[in-house]
Enzyme design. Sequence first.
Site, mmCIF file in Angstrom:
data_model
loop_
_atom_site.group_PDB
_atom_site.id
_atom_site.type_symbol
_atom_site.label_atom_id
_atom_site.label_comp_id
_atom_site.label_asym_id
_atom_site.label_seq_id
_atom_site.Cartn_x
_atom_site.Cartn_y
_atom_site.Cartn_z
ATOM 1 C CG HIS B 298 34.890 17.887 21.589
ATOM 2 N ND1 HIS B 298 33.428 17.211 21.032
ATOM 3 C CD2 HIS B 298 34.320 19.165 23.091
ATOM 4 C CE1 HIS B 298 32.670 17.577 21.771
ATOM 5 N NE2 HIS B 298 32.976 19.288 22.844
ATOM 6 C CG ASP B 310 29.485 20.799 22.574
ATOM 7 O OD1 ASP B 310 30.644 20.660 21.705
ATOM 8 O OD2 ASP B 310 28.547 20.334 23.007
ATOM 9 C CD GLU B 344 33.782 17.608 26.170
ATOM 10 O OE1 GLU B 344 33.997 18.718 26.978
ATOM 11 O OE2 GLU B 344 32.944 17.296 25.925
ATOM 12 C CD GLU B 345 29.759 17.014 24.318
ATOM 13 O OE1 GLU B 345 29.581 16.819 26.101
ATOM 14 O OE2 GLU B 345 29.813 17.715 22.932
ATOM 15 C CG ASP B 372 34.013 21.946 23.612
ATOM 16 O OD1 ASP B 372 33.140 22.191 22.723
ATOM 17 O OD2 ASP B 372 34.175 20.991 24.866
ATOM 18 C CG HIS B 444 24.868 18.953 24.942
ATOM 19 N ND1 HIS B 444 25.247 18.641 26.040
ATOM 20 C CD2 HIS B 444 26.304 19.175 24.474
ATOM 21 C CE1 HIS B 444 26.526 18.861 26.557
ATOM 22 N NE2 HIS B 444 27.061 18.573 24.922
#
Lengths: 475, 475
Positions: B298, B310, B344-345, B372, B444
């Site tokens: 993603h 990520d 995606e997130e 991922d 994140h």
Amino acid sequence: MGLLQLLALVSLLIQATAFTSQEPARPGPTAQPIASPSPTPTPLPPPTVKIDAYRTAAARIIGAAVTSDRAYTKLAHLTDHIGHRLSGSKSLERAIEWAISEMKRDGLENVRGEKVMVPHWVRGEESLEMLRPAPGKLTMLGLGNSIGTSAEGITAEAVVVRDFGELEKLGEGARGKIVVYNAPYTNYGATVLYRLQGASRAARYGAVGALVRSITPVSLQTPHTGAMQYDPAQPKIPVAAITIEAAELLQRMNDRGDHPKLRLKMEAKFLPDAESANVIAELKGSEKPDEIVLISGHYDSWDVGQGAHDDGGSCIVVWEAARLLKELGLRPRRTIRVVLYTNEENGLRGGNAYRDTHREELAKHVLAIEADSGVYRPEGFGLVATAPLQVRANLQEIAKLLSGIGADRIAASGGGADIGPIMREGVIGASLDVEGSHYFDIHHTAADTLDKVNPQDLALCVATVAVMAYVVADI
Amino acid sequence: MGLLQLLALVSLLIQATAFTSQEPARPGPTAQPIASPSPTPTPLPPPTVKIDAYRTAAARIIGAAVTSDRAYTKLAHLTDHIGHRLSGSKSLERAIEWAISEMKRDGLENVRGEKVMVPHWVRGEESLEMLRPAPGKLTMLGLGNSIGTSAEGITAEAVVVRDFGELEKLGEGARGKIVVYNAPYTNYGATVLYRLQGASRAARYGAVGALVRSITPVSLQTPHTGAMQYDPAQPKIPVAAITIEAAELLQRMNDRGDHPKLRLKMEAKFLPDAESANVIAELKGSEKPDEIVLISGHYDSWDVGQGAHDDGGSCIVVWEAARLLKELGLRPRRTIRVVLYTNEENGLRGGNAYRDTHREELAKHVLAIEADSGVYRPEGFGLVATAPLQVRANLQEIAKLLSGIGADRIAASGGGADIGPIMREGVIGASLDVEGSHYFDIHHTAADTLDKVNPQDLALCVATVAVMAYVVADI
């Protein structure tokens, strides 16, 4: 631990080299200044002390320390309710008032603050922005003692060097630029030189600002502050710490020829000196009250985080060590004196003032211990390398009482920034040595907080200092 | 990896339990959703594929991958010059334009963006302040999808719970309060529930805001954002992540009865949906071009750091895998399709759109791989637990070509958020599995930056995906 402690330790290491070997002193004091575990090469004489009579006392001390939560509770008050404690701040003065009041309540003797005027550096607002090629904010922390910028800040291209050698090669290429030092961490003593000297060495070539990769082995976008020093021969330029992430980003951009452009804003400045104090408390000796075993830490901290490991924890350790002896009715023949120095981080005014105020009684200081490496699991003590061999042999013998908790090592060197001034007057100095693998991860950061302190380790530090101080003071 | 990937994996795990054993499905899907290394219990049939003919190709691919810096250079451009890529942001659209243009230049085929409308959540300014007992700012990051506060913010007392059980016990005691979840990290799947559900479960008892300890095993005052979800049956309250340090501080204050009072300000809100795209590129098959091996990641990220692990790194891995095959003249019989999903997130709109747009050809998807979990050292693939045993046996055989680089494990389960929609339509899915010990340290956060990516590991990921995709597409 700050700049001056470092310099003191480096100086001690040089003395140590001269004293313990016949080889000429080595040229550059860039070696690890933290006490090393290598044994003293010289064979030691047999100890002149007998420790058997102290086994019961040591057992009582250790047992009481590891079953008490008073050290942790005290440290929690200091960190959670008072917080960080930069020289000149209201919180440092609150911390001092609280300690004096609590030490009296603990029944310690001759509790007092000894006035010290301290520098009052304030950070103010600060920011670092990349204007190109990828606009955005960069995480930073101004370095202690740095000047600030004008309100508009400094806007300049960055030029990145990995070491002083690259700076020298760049030379006049630094003129008008912000010099970025991206020196990877090797050890504190070697890498901290970029923080200490980076600004002035860049200013020599006309740089308008400097940024220093934080002195740490690891980072999660974590800036580390700490003291810097201006060379009086060079113009003063503002300097800040950036994170490993930002330093590596700028390095990549530099190497690709992106010519990153930055804007640095800092309100940092000195206010007039402020009144502060060294906090002193005693457990008066029963037979030779004028002979002193000093146990100490520094009470001030940087203005981020909570100063939990550096050095609030150590202050609580030495304070609790004395209180615990008092509680157990273990009053030694000599006096145990607790000192919480002010202003270690950016001035060492507390350590110098102690020497000046107590100059008359320095000859009666039997041993001075400073704790300033965090309150991790204790491993023993680092004894100044110049200590007489008989003293070393005796301390090693006494330390056997701590072998059950793994704190029986007497390392080949030791000392401390705040006891440096009295050590230079002849007092034998030692450091509390602790497991050090994570100290520099959090050193001088917002992450130096109570959650990083293990209550069991803290209690073992109390036990270690209390046993050593008691036996030395009584034997 | 985000919310929806988690839910997809949990759903896959439930299917897997039902499929691979005769026991009834377990009630609660709180187990680790990340592919586990435990072997498939069922004995596998002998493979029906012969890999000897592919040894030369595998050697060429691996050799070329580990001697190329193109993956790292591409990832450096994406991270350093474009940066993080939240859905709706200009930087995500810049990243999409750049990929399409570069993929064409790389000679890939059918390069295009497939339009997807995505949610456009913006963070705005945000802050968390402690008003008492120790005034000061606390580090925080609002959670994705959260509503904001009014301009004055929410001022309320904090009440701290360690888990949902403590919340239930507190019940109406949460009314008017900011509920702080201080749940220590066990594993991502278990602990992330506080981020996902914390706000609504607190709102049920009248809480006016919620704070969630960041979902991470370690912290240097490091907040982790990520998606949250509102339960439509409960009032919406704002929710933010705090650091481990802040959560532990509030816990201590709570336990001491200090009644900490906080002010939370967040400007977070949704703007109208924005236009975005899935990026698609192909290496067209020589004999069966309508049969597809899909390799994907993603392209969007959270709005902090650089989205390096990520999931920018994985996007570059699958892209470079195809480019490398093209460069080596290794055109397989079937088509290899690269997909970089958008959103995606915080929405999974890209994965759903791919299913809808390509519904007619899903039956021709031989295998769908999603990467991922960061671009650390590759260990192999996680194959959906429901995959036919013959497929599993064949993939294990093919993976032997990767044993020399240690990437030959076919784990018992796998899949991915974005390929979840097509897996539910019957496509066999797999994940790229990598060494995972530090992924959640930076997940994140502002520290998910290129310096955390090891160029050698990245190249090995390219090799791993390229070998597997090529052989599956050709055999």
